[in-house]
Design an enzyme around this catalytic site. Structure first.
Site, PDB file in Angstrom:
ATOM      1  N   LYS A 186       0.763  -0.820   0.059  1.00 58.86           N
ATOM      2  CA  LYS A 186       0.284  -0.310  -0.039  1.00 58.86           C
ATOM      3  C   LYS A 186       0.788   1.110   0.248  1.00 58.86           C
ATOM      4  O   LYS A 186       1.999   1.130   0.373  1.00 58.86           O
ATOM      5  CB  LYS A 186      -0.788  -0.202   0.993  1.00 58.86           C
TER       6      LYS A 186
ATOM      7  N   ARG B 142     -10.269  -0.091  15.425  1.00 57.01           N
ATOM      8  CA  ARG B 142      -9.850   0.477  14.121  1.00 57.01           C
ATOM      9  C   ARG B 142     -10.949  -0.030  12.932  1.00 57.01           C
ATOM     10  O   ARG B 142     -11.923   0.214  13.364  1.00 57.01           O
ATOM     11  CB  ARG B 142      -9.040   0.519  13.870  1.00 57.01           C
TER      12      ARG B 142
ATOM     13  N   TYR C 288      16.202  29.677   8.531  1.00 58.77           N
ATOM     14  CA  TYR C 288      15.134  30.599   8.838  1.00 58.77           C
ATOM     15  C   TYR C 288      14.989  30.270  10.330  1.00 58.77           C
ATOM     16  O   TYR C 288      15.484  29.799  10.745  1.00 58.77           O
ATOM     17  CB  TYR C 288      13.697  29.077   8.365  1.00 58.77           C
TER      18      TYR C 288
ATOM     19  N   MET D 166      12.447  24.093   1.863  1.00 59.54           N
ATOM     20  CA  MET D 166      11.721  23.184   1.628  1.00 59.54           C
ATOM     21  C   MET D 166      13.042  22.511   0.517  1.00 59.54           C
ATOM     22  O   MET D 166      12.519  21.402  -0.273  1.00 59.54           O
ATOM     23  CB  MET D 166      10.799  23.717   0.363  1.00 59.54           C
TER      24      MET D 166
HETATM   25  C1  LIG Z   1      -0.078  -2.530   6.479  1.00 63.15           C
HETATM   26  C2  LIG Z   1      -0.653  -3.367   7.027  1.00 63.15           C
HETATM   27  C3  LIG Z   1       0.359  -4.557   7.236  1.00 63.15           C
HETATM   28  C4  LIG Z   1       1.566  -4.491   7.361  1.00 63.15           C
HETATM   29  O1  LIG Z   1       2.212  -4.154   8.404  1.00 63.15           O
HETATM   30  P1  LIG Z   1       4.197  -3.565   8.684  1.00 63.15           P
HETATM   31  O2  LIG Z   1       3.268  -3.559   9.981  1.00 63.15           O
HETATM   32  O3  LIG Z   1       4.075  -2.988   7.803  1.00 63.15           O
HETATM   33  O4  LIG Z   1       4.428  -4.774   9.054  1.00 63.15           O
HETATM   34  C5  LIG Z   1      -0.637  -5.610   7.675  1.00 63.15           C
HETATM   35  N1  LIG Z   1      -2.083  -6.028   7.504  1.00 63.15           N
HETATM   36  C6  LIG Z   1      -2.474  -4.669   7.561  1.00 63.15           C
HETATM   37  C7  LIG Z   1      -3.408  -5.470   7.665  1.00 63.15           C
HETATM   38  C8  LIG Z   1      -1.683  -3.241   7.524  1.00 63.15           C
HETATM   39  O5  LIG Z   1      -3.185  -2.148   7.282  1.00 63.15           O
END
Ligand SMILES: *Cc1c(COP(=O)(O)O)cnc(C)c1O
Length: 359
Positions: A35, A129, A255, A303
């Site tokens: 992702k 969640r 800055y 930046m």
């Molecule tokens: C992002 C995610 C993972 C991977 O988690 P890591 O800590 O990056 O290994 C696994 N399962 C779900 C449902 C996730 O959203």
């Protein structure tokens, strides 16, 4: 001259890290989590390099479609599922699998007839969640089993909230809750482990594991770094010096003039800033490697530029290479100096950085 800011991505390190995951959980299938543009590494090149992953996990339908259009043949799982009839239609059109975490998704599946969809029922065992609480498990499962638009058998999963802390008893309680909730369906495929589960909690391995951050060479634990687990960094962030100058004691830099030189000293300006994804909150003292020698950040991150103390690099000159993170400078170290986590730094590398793939 074009800007020298580059993210060099080692595909051989990526493959090595998947092997580490496989050795840690040898009896499980591995769903590589890619992702957020493969944690900032580039969705398609990473998916292609992980050709022996058993499946891929992504967050959005768009990511999944890019994978299919890029010719990726493995199962692709939408970790947040779908939220409309249009998305359900796309799921079927692109042969995607879906996590099911809330009742509206089941309603959509029941209402919209078409090709059966492979689903992963998500249980909330304590993260609070996404997912159904264990008490809802058997009712929901019966609905999914009865639904002709759902491919059978379904799969069951949960997500760990505290597995990065190896002493936390939350994980033990999540595992126990998952066991109780799924005792009615021992024959189904189960999935619990993220990277921390794979490396630290063997009892979470089950049928499928879901490695994410470890694939990119980063430790999932708060008290270790990738190399402690034989992981290799996949991304190295490079730039170079665009100016070298002398400061007099008391000169203020950057800055707000928040940093002033404690002595007469040499300073360099590096072509990287928060516009490239270098963290704005990195504190003075954050290490960088100039010609592979350690130097440190001074002043505020801008930046397009950062300023570094070259006292320890007397030979440094314009054009010399600077490493911001990567081999010999773990991204975890930079994250600590910037009060953030390596996940956020990797995901945050911006479009203007050029990507180079090696291996
Ligand atoms: C992002 C995610 C993972 C991977 O988690 P890591 O800590 O990056 O290994 C696994 N399962 C779900 C449902 C996730 O959203």
């Amino acid at each position: 001259m074009t800007r020298a800011t580059r993210a060099v991505v080692s595909l051989s390190a990526l493959q090595h890290n998947l092997d580490v995951a496989r050795r840690a959980a040898p009896h499980s299938r591995h769903m590589a989590i890619i992702k957020a543009n493969a944690y900032g590494h580039g969705l398609l090149p990473i998916a292609r390099a992980l050709h022996n992953a058993d499946a891929f996990g992504v967050a959005t339908v768009d990511e999944a479609i890019s994978l299919r259009e890029g010719g990726i043949p493995q199962p692709i799982v939408l970790l947040e599922g779908f939220s409309s009839a249009e998305e359900l239609h796309l799921l079927r059109a692109y042969n995607l699998q879906s996590v099911i975490h809330e009742p509206n998704q089941i309603k959509l599946l029941e209402r919209h007839t078409g090709k059966a969809v492979t689903v992963w029922l998500k249980l909330d065992t304590g993260m609070h969640r996404l997912g159904f609480v264990p008490g809802q498990c058997s009712g929901i499962m019966h609905r999914l089993v009865a639904c002709e638009n759902v491919e059978q058998p379904i799969k069951v999963m949960t997500h760990l909230s505290c597995a990065d802390d190896r002493k936390s008893d939350v994980t033990t309680r999540q595992i126990a809750a998952f066991k109780v909730a799924t005792s009615i369906c021992p024959e189904l495929h189960h999935s619990v482990a993220n990277s921390a589960g794979i490396l630290g909690w063997p009892e979470t391995h089950y049928d499928w594991v879901r490695p994410g951050i470890m694939l990119y060479g980063v430790s999932p634990f708060t008290d270790s770094q990738g190399k402690d687990h034989d992981l290799q960094p996949v991304m190295s962030l490079h730039s170079h010096l665009i100016s070298v100058k002398s400061l007099r004691a008391g000169d203020k830099v950057g800055y707000g003039g928040s940093w002033s030189a404690p002595k007469d000293m040499s300073m360099g300006v590096v072509a990287i800033g928060y516009g490239d994804g270098y963290p704005r909150h990195a504190k003075p003292g954050t290490p960088v490697l100039v010609n592979q020698q350690r130097a440190s950040l001074i002043g505020r991150v801008s930046m397009d530029m950062i300023t570094v103390d070259l006292s320890q690099c007397p030979d440094a000159k314009i054009g010399d290479p600077v490493l911001l993170w990567g081999k010999d400078l773990p991204v975890e170290t930079i994250a600590t100096h910037a009060d953030t986590i390596a996940y956020a730094l990797l995901c945050g590398v911006t479009q203007r950085v050029k990507y180079e793939y090696q291996g």
